[in-house]
Design a protein around this motif. Structure first.
Motif, short mmCIF file in Angstrom:
data_model
loop_
_atom_site.label_atom_id
_atom_site.label_comp_id
_atom_site.label_asym_id
_atom_site.label_seq_id
_atom_site.Cartn_x
_atom_site.Cartn_y
_atom_site.Cartn_z
N TRP A 71 0.86 -1.20 0.00
CA TRP A 71 0.00 0.00 0.00
C TRP A 71 0.89 1.25 0.00
O TRP A 71 0.70 2.17 -0.76
N SER A 72 1.91 1.23 0.88
CA SER A 72 2.96 2.26 0.80
C SER A 72 4.28 1.51 0.91
O SER A 72 4.30 0.28 0.95
N ASN A 212 -7.88 3.01 -5.33
CA ASN A 212 -6.48 2.76 -4.97
C ASN A 212 -5.55 2.79 -6.19
O ASN A 212 -4.77 1.86 -6.44
N GLN A 213 -5.68 3.85 -7.01
CA GLN A 213 -4.76 4.14 -8.11
C GLN A 213 -4.92 3.23 -9.32
O GLN A 213 -4.06 3.21 -10.21
N GLN A 237 -8.85 8.47 -5.05
CA GLN A 237 -7.63 8.11 -5.75
C GLN A 237 -7.86 7.22 -6.96
O GLN A 237 -7.39 6.08 -7.02
N ALA A 241 -0.77 7.68 -7.95
CA ALA A 241 -0.43 8.80 -7.07
C ALA A 241 0.37 9.88 -7.79
O ALA A 241 0.26 11.07 -7.46
N ASP A 261 -5.75 10.42 -1.82
CA ASP A 261 -5.26 9.55 -0.73
C ASP A 261 -3.77 9.32 -0.91
O ASP A 261 -2.95 10.06 -0.36
N GLU A 262 -3.39 8.34 -1.75
CA GLU A 262 -1.97 8.00 -1.85
C GLU A 262 -1.11 9.13 -2.42
O GLU A 262 0.13 9.06 -2.32
N LYS A 288 0.48 8.02 6.68
CA LYS A 288 0.98 8.83 5.55
C LYS A 288 1.71 10.06 6.05
O LYS A 288 2.74 10.45 5.49
#
Ligand code: MUC
Ligand code: MG
Length: 385
Positions: A71-72, A212-213, A237, A241, A261-262, A288
């Protein structure tokens, strides 16, 4: 817990000196598989940070991850390594209530590593609040509300299961707002799924989606009007990103509001997104932003740009959720509510008294610090061996 090798500096109130830091990786199963566009989880992994002050008071913090480093960039393994090798030594012996100065030390010791830094800062707010007998929210400016309406995320990918899950949440008066994860399926399959959900829940629930992208710009251009027709209130998102300009172009077309978000980790990211006109709303998350103070800075930049605030999550347990609520409770406006439903998706919690969910809201805990107490037996039970 390893003791501090550093003597307490003479200018500090000795009781508030950071005396020991311990980090533990835990894995807590979820009640069902949670499917995002690029990952799926059936257990949530956290690093729990415990900090003891010289006065003997202990504080706790949590760094949440989702699907390892997918996720990150942070995973529980990297978070634990960063805390143990770099971040804890940088603050050992330092005054716990110098929150900004601690932040400077953490930023000097390591670039980014935001989830790891957030867990340490949370533990400090918890320990200092407990020392002073006040909730962390009091150290952050005080409370504007005692409860926040709370979303639930539908993320099995199976419309029938998701409708049944939403009906159960509505019947229990736990959630009447739902975020639907999209992007794991082909866009047409997601649209068909959303049509079923929108029809089943019409007039009874607010629906938003999070890609989520997953989409490219042409897919988003094609699908966003259909989401608007279905009454989707917010699209989170949709693009990768990096594609801030693409988000701005989508937004200029009008239609469903877009949430960043991201693409927003730091306050600088928030400024760039605001300057580009790339979002209507931002999702605030400790992992984040790197801590409560940085989260407040991101919120301030958003507020200054007229961007709405949404209280995001990364499926935290009651520890991380309580930390978020200490800040969410104090924001003057939180128009888009929050999604601190994490404790509800775990099969078990890590605290003695989990957060309270009732009447479609999550309630801010009343106690000092972050307001929840670590259950040592649970920590041992879920600790990774
Ligand atoms: C995200 O991207 O928002 C938050 C809730 C959820 O279901 O997934 C997370 C991450
Ligand atoms: Mg998201």
């Amino acid at each position: 817990m390893p003791e501090s090798p550093v003597p307490v500096a003479a200018d500090l109130r000795p009781g508030l000196a950071i005396a020991a830091v311990r980090s533990t990786i835990v894995d807590v199963p979820t009640v069902r598989r949670h499917q995002l566009s690029s990952l799926s989880v059936s257990a949530q992994s956290y690093v729990i940070v415990e900090i003891r002050l010289a006065n003997g008071i202990e504080g706790i913090g949590e760094a949440a991850t989702l699907g390892g480093p997918r996720w990150s960039e942070e995973s529980v393994e990297s978070i634990k390594a960063a805390v143990d090798a770099y971040l804890a030594p940088a603050v050992m012996g330092f005054a716990a209530d110098r929150f900004e100065a601690v932040g400077t030390r953490l930023d000097t010791a390591a670039k980014r590593n935001h989830a790891a830094k957030a867990a340490i800062e949370t533990a400090l707010f918890d320990a200092v609040g407990k020392t002073l007998g006040v909730p962390a929210s009091a150290l952050l400016g005080g409370r504007a509300r005692e409860r926040v309406p709370v979303f639930w995320t539908l993320a099995s990918g199976d419309a029938a299961q998701e409708i049944a899950e939403a009906e159960s949440k509505l019947a229990q008066r736990l959630h009447d707002r739902f975020k639907i994860k999209i992007g794991a399926l082909e866009p047409e399959a997601d649209l068909a799924r959303l049509r079923r959900l929108a029809a089943a829940l019409a007039g009874r629930a607010r629906l938003i989606v999070d890609a989520n992208q997953a989409w490219d710009e042409p897919t988003a251009v094609r699908c966003l009007p259909q989401l608007a027709e279905l009454g989707i209130a917010l699209v989170e998102q949709p693009l990768p990103a990096w594609n801030i300009a693409g988000m701005a172009r989508l937004r200029a077309r009008g239609g469903v509001p877009l949430m960043a978000d991201e693409c927003v980790f730091s306050a600088h990211d928030m400024f760039a997104v605001a300057a580009a006109g790339a979002a209507d709303v931002v999702s605030l998350k400790l992992v984040k932003h790197g801590g409560l103070l940085n989260m407040r800075k991101v919120a301030a930049v958003a507020e200054a740009a007229g961007i709405g605030l949404y209280g995001g999550c990364l499926l935290e347990s009651s520890i991380g959720a309580a930390a978020h609520l200490q800040l969410f409770g104090g924001l003057r406006r939180l128009d888009w509510a929050c999604e601190q439903f994490g404790p509800q998706i775990l099969t078990d919690d890590l605290v003695t008294e989990p957060l309270q969910f009732a009447d479609f809201a999550v309630h801010l805990p009343a106690g000092p610090g972050i307001g929840v107490t670590l259950d040592p037996a649970k920590l041992r039970r879920y600790a990774r061996s």
